[in-house]
Design a protein around this motif. Sequence first.
Motif, short mmCIF file in Angstrom:
data_model
loop_
_atom_site.label_atom_id
_atom_site.label_comp_id
_atom_site.label_asym_id
_atom_site.label_seq_id
_atom_site.Cartn_x
_atom_site.Cartn_y
_atom_site.Cartn_z
N MET A 183 0.83 -1.19 0.00
CA MET A 183 0.00 0.00 0.00
C MET A 183 0.87 1.24 0.00
O MET A 183 2.00 1.22 0.50
CB MET A 183 -0.90 0.03 1.25
CG MET A 183 -2.06 -0.94 1.23
SD MET A 183 -1.58 -2.63 1.65
CE MET A 183 -1.44 -2.49 3.42
N GLU A 184 0.31 2.31 -0.54
CA GLU A 184 0.92 3.62 -0.49
C GLU A 184 -0.14 4.61 0.01
O GLU A 184 -1.28 4.55 -0.44
CB GLU A 184 1.43 4.06 -1.86
CG GLU A 184 2.65 3.30 -2.35
CD GLU A 184 3.92 3.71 -1.64
OE1 GLU A 184 4.92 2.97 -1.77
OE2 GLU A 184 3.92 4.76 -0.96
N ILE A 185 0.26 5.48 0.90
CA ILE A 185 -0.66 6.48 1.46
C ILE A 185 0.04 7.84 1.41
O ILE A 185 1.22 7.94 1.78
CB ILE A 185 -1.01 6.17 2.93
CG1 ILE A 185 -1.64 4.77 3.08
CG2 ILE A 185 -1.94 7.24 3.49
CD1 ILE A 185 -3.07 4.67 2.62
N VAL A 186 -0.67 8.85 0.98
CA VAL A 186 -0.08 10.18 0.93
C VAL A 186 0.16 10.68 2.36
O VAL A 186 -0.59 10.35 3.28
CB VAL A 186 -1.00 11.14 0.14
CG1 VAL A 186 -2.27 11.45 0.91
CG2 VAL A 186 -0.26 12.40 -0.24
N ASP A 187 1.20 11.46 2.55
CA ASP A 187 1.58 11.90 3.90
C ASP A 187 0.46 12.65 4.61
O ASP A 187 0.31 12.54 5.82
CB ASP A 187 2.83 12.78 3.82
CG ASP A 187 4.09 11.98 3.53
OD1 ASP A 187 5.10 12.61 3.16
OD2 ASP A 187 4.06 10.74 3.67
N ALA A 188 -0.34 13.40 3.86
CA ALA A 188 -1.39 14.23 4.47
C ALA A 188 -2.43 13.41 5.23
O ALA A 188 -3.11 13.94 6.12
CB ALA A 188 -2.07 15.08 3.40
N VAL A 189 -2.58 12.14 4.89
CA VAL A 189 -3.60 11.32 5.54
C VAL A 189 -3.01 10.10 6.24
O VAL A 189 -3.75 9.29 6.81
CB VAL A 189 -4.68 10.87 4.54
CG1 VAL A 189 -5.28 12.07 3.82
CG2 VAL A 189 -4.11 9.88 3.53
N LYS A 190 -1.70 9.98 6.21
CA LYS A 190 -1.05 8.81 6.82
C LYS A 190 -1.37 8.78 8.31
O LYS A 190 -1.32 9.79 9.01
CB LYS A 190 0.46 8.89 6.57
CG LYS A 190 1.19 7.58 6.76
CD LYS A 190 2.60 7.66 6.19
CE LYS A 190 2.57 7.69 4.68
NZ LYS A 190 3.94 7.65 4.10
N GLY A 191 -1.71 7.58 8.79
CA GLY A 191 -2.09 7.43 10.18
C GLY A 191 -3.57 7.63 10.43
O GLY A 191 -4.08 7.29 11.50
N ARG A 192 -4.27 8.19 9.46
CA ARG A 192 -5.72 8.42 9.59
C ARG A 192 -6.52 7.59 8.58
O ARG A 192 -7.62 7.14 8.89
CB ARG A 192 -6.04 9.90 9.39
CG ARG A 192 -5.36 10.81 10.37
CD ARG A 192 -5.89 12.24 10.26
NE ARG A 192 -5.58 12.86 8.98
CZ ARG A 192 -6.51 13.32 8.14
NH1 ARG A 192 -7.79 13.21 8.43
NH2 ARG A 192 -6.15 13.88 7.00
N ASP A 233 -10.16 17.48 4.44
CA ASP A 233 -10.41 16.23 3.73
C ASP A 233 -11.66 16.34 2.85
O ASP A 233 -11.96 15.41 2.09
CB ASP A 233 -10.60 15.08 4.71
CG ASP A 233 -9.35 14.78 5.51
OD1 ASP A 233 -9.47 14.53 6.73
OD2 ASP A 233 -8.25 14.80 4.92
N THR A 234 -12.37 17.44 2.95
CA THR A 234 -13.55 17.63 2.12
C THR A 234 -13.17 17.63 0.65
O THR A 234 -12.30 18.39 0.22
CB THR A 234 -14.24 18.96 2.47
OG1 THR A 234 -14.75 18.89 3.79
CG2 THR A 234 -15.37 19.27 1.49
N ALA A 235 -13.80 16.73 -0.11
CA ALA A 235 -13.46 16.57 -1.52
C ALA A 235 -14.39 15.54 -2.13
O ALA A 235 -15.12 14.83 -1.43
CB ALA A 235 -12.01 16.10 -1.67
N VAL A 236 -14.33 15.45 -3.45
CA VAL A 236 -14.91 14.31 -4.14
C VAL A 236 -13.82 13.25 -4.22
O VAL A 236 -12.71 13.53 -4.65
CB VAL A 236 -15.40 14.68 -5.55
CG1 VAL A 236 -15.95 13.44 -6.26
CG2 VAL A 236 -16.48 15.76 -5.47
N TYR A 237 -14.16 12.04 -3.80
CA TYR A 237 -13.21 10.94 -3.78
C TYR A 237 -13.52 10.00 -4.94
O TYR A 237 -14.65 9.53 -5.08
CB TYR A 237 -13.28 10.21 -2.45
CG TYR A 237 -12.59 10.97 -1.34
CD1 TYR A 237 -13.18 12.12 -0.81
CD2 TYR A 237 -11.37 10.55 -0.83
CE1 TYR A 237 -12.55 12.84 0.20
CE2 TYR A 237 -10.74 11.26 0.18
CZ TYR A 237 -11.33 12.40 0.68
OH TYR A 237 -10.71 13.11 1.69
N TYR A 238 -12.48 9.72 -5.73
CA TYR A 238 -12.61 8.86 -6.89
C TYR A 238 -11.83 7.56 -6.68
O TYR A 238 -10.70 7.58 -6.17
CB TYR A 238 -12.07 9.55 -8.14
CG TYR A 238 -12.80 10.81 -8.53
CD1 TYR A 238 -12.40 12.04 -8.03
CD2 TYR A 238 -13.89 10.76 -9.40
CE1 TYR A 238 -13.06 13.20 -8.39
CE2 TYR A 238 -14.56 11.92 -9.75
CZ TYR A 238 -14.14 13.13 -9.25
OH TYR A 238 -14.80 14.28 -9.60
#
Length: 124
Positions: free
Chosen positions: A58-67, A90-95
Amino acid sequence: QVQLVESGGGLVQAGGSLRLSCVVSRRTFNFYAMGWVRQAPGKEREFVAAINAAGDVMEIVDAVKGRFTISRENAKNTVYLQMNSLKSEDTAVYYCAASRPGLVRTAQIDYDYWGQGTQVTVSS
């Protein structure tokens, strides 16, 4: 044609949790790497998380890592994004996106198929 359908978005208070799901309409789902990308209002799409076909890289962007956590159930043709401790940013459209071969992908250009997106709104 590969179809991806996201669900699980909604309105949540800061600090809350949501779990996004993406179902893929292809029996060979287990050969695809999967990813989540988001687009906030007025901003470009950004990579959030990715998982390889086997589900062990897995890869996770730093801005959300741990969450945030990405996972998949190949038997259900489904990939998940568990989002905890949500913040207003974190408000966004998630694709949801799919790529073959099944190596983990962090570049959006590497994804071949995309869902329509699901809105996540975090109120502060």
